[in-house]
Scaffold this active site. Sequence first.
Site: not given
Ligand code: NAP
Length: 498
Positions: A175, A250, A284, A385
């Site tokens: 997904k 992550e 991130c 963040e």
């Molecule tokens: P996010 O809102 O947490 O979404 C990540 C993924 O999870 C998306 O595919 C999202 O779907 C899905 N998701 C949302 N709610 C969910 C739930 N209840 N159950 C299962 N899956 C769910 O994060 P983002 O805004 O896409 O990305 C930004 C974040 O990612 C930042 O905090 C960043 O630091 C972190 N990040 C971390 C790394 C690392 O390796 N440490 C790398 C890159 C990014 P939808 O798109 O449909 O909402």
Amino acid sequence: MAQKFYNFIDGEWMEALSGETTENRNPAHWDEIVGIFPKSGKEDVKKAVEAAVTHREEWANLPVPERGQILGRSGDIMVEKKEEIAKLMTREMGKILKETRGDTQEGIDTAYYAFGESRRLYGVTSPSELPNKAIFTITKPIGTAGIISPWNFPMAIPCWKIYPALLMGNTVVFKPATDTPATATKFVEILTEAGVPKGVINLVHGPGSRVGEAILEHPDIGVISFTGSSAVGRRIAEVAGKNLKRVSLELGGKNPQIVMPDADIDLAVEGVLWGAFGTTGQRCTATSRLILHKDIFDKFMDILIGRTTELKIGDGLIESNDVGPVINESQLKKILNYVDIGKQEGAKLALGGNRLSGGNYDEGFFMEPTIFTEVKAGMRIEQEEIFGPVLSVIKISSFEEAITVANDIEYGLSSSIYTNNVKYAMRAIDKLEAGITYINAPTIGAECHMPFGGFKNTGNGHREGGKWPYEVFGEIKTVYIDYSGKLQKAQIDTDINK
Ligand code: NAP
Ligand code: MG
């Protein structure tokens, strides 16, 4: 008419069972629809998992080097399509072409790593404590992996997870983020073209609250690999914990770059520019805190503000631009809200702080690179963040203070120090609480064969990159072969104190 995209389940491209769709738009020109995608739900996930379970055995039975061949071939196809993928990625999520090419290259490198790893999945052999007995380990697939990825690295992050999952013999339900389904679709097309059999890789588009939740709850998914926000990561760990699923998380970061007075200042400025404003700060590992020594503070800030002002903001498809738009309107609002919070907390807005407007800027979600000075440790803009082009600068008076400020945070992903003093460098390596420490380089720039991940609330102890994720996707079996022809009792027959 915008192009229609589909889920990929059991080797078939199909709409969501409900027929619902969502639009994927270009954040640089919001009127431009990149594609219409299925808005799937629980029933689609159920169908995808059924396919993944049905085809488990056939994939697991292929010799690992044969699986490796297929994955290696997908790397070759990605090389051919690199430019096409990069352009599509820039259109769907905004970052500049140089970076989307880099993101795709990370995928290619990860494919070739998997190819190499397919002839290197060594187990352990050891002498036995008993005579005429052999012992060793093998690794078996877990079954089906659920892969949930964010939008900021639409190719690299899915590749980091899916290549190890597949090489280890698992089938996959993937997904991708709702903001970047097109790059994900390209990746699945490439895997299929390379020969990944039907039902082995399944793609389900749709919101996290529906598709993501259904993956978490499904009893036939044995391992989940997630990259995204800490809030969603906590939710995943909670649900997976109840069902005793393995999870690799992550999560976020609030990464510091320390600059000591002995550093090469121009080099350190280049580092923070790239670290803070590359990918519009939406990494991130972005440098969101500059921890700057008082002795060089004024000089450094003059150069940094001058250089930041020169950055060209605009459509990432135009090669001369340095910084693209932010991903969408709600993220832009969140970032602007942090600018208000920073002002209210008493930090000084030294540069930027506004949405860019006029001309082409009105077509998308562009923001000025923003710098706050007079930021104190503990302020929200120093702790939380923001995930946008906002840098918080904290003035410090000593190396010890720099390390304390750097560490006084819930996250621990990346960190950096600019210094020419080997004592500072070595002590920073020892003391910085982060999964990655750079010396005289910015907080961003991971290489695919090295472990990637963080301390503290950045994750749950797993690492991506290199050989480490292969452990996430495998079950170890220890094998004992007794050819003595008699009952030998370990510990009882080997008591050397007898
Ligand atoms: P996010 O809102 O947490 O979404 C990540 C993924 O999870 C998306 O595919 C999202 O779907 C899905 N998701 C949302 N709610 C969910 C739930 N209840 N159950 C299962 N899956 C769910 O994060 P983002 O805004 O896409 O990305 C930004 C974040 O990612 C930042 O905090 C960043 O630091 C972190 N990040 C971390 C790394 C690392 O390796 N440490 C790398 C890159 C990014 P939808 O798109 O449909 O909402
Ligand atoms: Mg988009």
